[in-house]
Design a protein around this motif. Structure first.
Motif, PDB file in Angstrom:
ATOM      1  N   VAL A   1       0.828  -1.194   0.000  1.00 28.89           N
ATOM      2  CA  VAL A   1       0.000   0.000   0.000  1.00 28.89           C
ATOM      3  C   VAL A   1       0.871   1.256   0.000  1.00 28.89           C
ATOM      4  N   TRP A   4       2.034   2.243  -3.499  1.00 29.26           N
ATOM      5  CA  TRP A   4       0.991   2.866  -4.309  1.00 29.26           C
ATOM      6  C   TRP A   4       0.657   4.256  -3.789  1.00 29.26           C
ATOM      7  N   ASP A   5       0.717   4.453  -2.473  1.00 27.02           N
ATOM      8  CA  ASP A   5       0.456   5.764  -1.903  1.00 27.02           C
ATOM      9  C   ASP A   5       1.505   6.766  -2.372  1.00 27.02           C
ATOM     10  N   ARG A   6       2.765   6.359  -2.392  1.00 28.41           N
ATOM     11  CA  ARG A   6       3.839   7.232  -2.886  1.00 28.41           C
ATOM     12  C   ARG A   6       3.650   7.550  -4.371  1.00 28.41           C
ATOM     13  N   SER A   9       0.826  10.035  -4.722  1.00 27.26           N
ATOM     14  CA  SER A   9       1.239  11.366  -4.269  1.00 27.26           C
ATOM     15  C   SER A   9       2.053  12.078  -5.340  1.00 27.26           C
ATOM     16  N   VAL A  14      -4.891  10.959  -4.679  1.00 25.98           N
ATOM     17  CA  VAL A  14      -5.081  10.483  -3.309  1.00 25.98           C
ATOM     18  C   VAL A  14      -5.796   9.137  -3.371  1.00 25.98           C
ATOM     19  N   ILE A  15      -5.290   8.158  -2.675  1.00 22.90           N
ATOM     20  CA  ILE A  15      -5.951   6.851  -2.592  1.00 22.90           C
ATOM     21  C   ILE A  15      -6.996   6.938  -1.489  1.00 22.90           C
ATOM     22  N   PHE A  41      -9.282   5.031   5.315  1.00 29.82           N
ATOM     23  CA  PHE A  41      -9.524   4.313   4.066  1.00 29.82           C
ATOM     24  C   PHE A  41     -10.961   3.807   4.057  1.00 29.82           C
TER      25      PHE A  41
END
Length: 75
Positions: A1, A4-6, A9, A14-15, A41
Motif C-alpha cells: 500500500v 501505491w500511496d507514494r 502522491s 489520493v488513494i 480508508f
C-alpha cells in the motif's frame, strides 16, 4: 500500500480506499481485515458465491480504530 500511496502522491492523486473479495463469505470485514486496515480508508468488500457477486458493502474504521462501521455507498 505504501508503494501505491507514494506513486499516487507523485501523480497528485489520493488513494481513498481499497477493495477485495470474500469468496464464499459475506461482504463483512474479517479479523484479518481489521488487523491490516488503515485509518481513513474506505474498504469495499465484495462477496462472491459460486462465481456470482452476492453482496457489496463499504466499511471504514471507527474513530478508535477498533472496529469497522458500515459506510453508505452511492454510485
Amino acid at each position: 500500500v505504501l508503494q501505491w500511496d507514494r506513486f499516487a502522491s507523485r501523480a497528485g492523486l489520493v488513494i481513498l480506499g481499497a477493495f477485495h473479495t470474500h469468496p464464499g463469505a459475506p461482504a463483512r470485514p474479517s479479523a484479518v481485515d481489521l488487523e491490516i486496515a488503515l485509518p481513513e480508508f474506505v474498504y469495499l468488500i465484495v462477496s462472491v458465491i459460486d462465481g456470482i457477486v452476492a453482496e457489496t458493502a463499504g466499511w471504514i474504521l471507527d474513530a478508535g480504530a477498533s472496529q469497522f462501521v458500515e459506510a453508505t455507498l452511492e454510485v
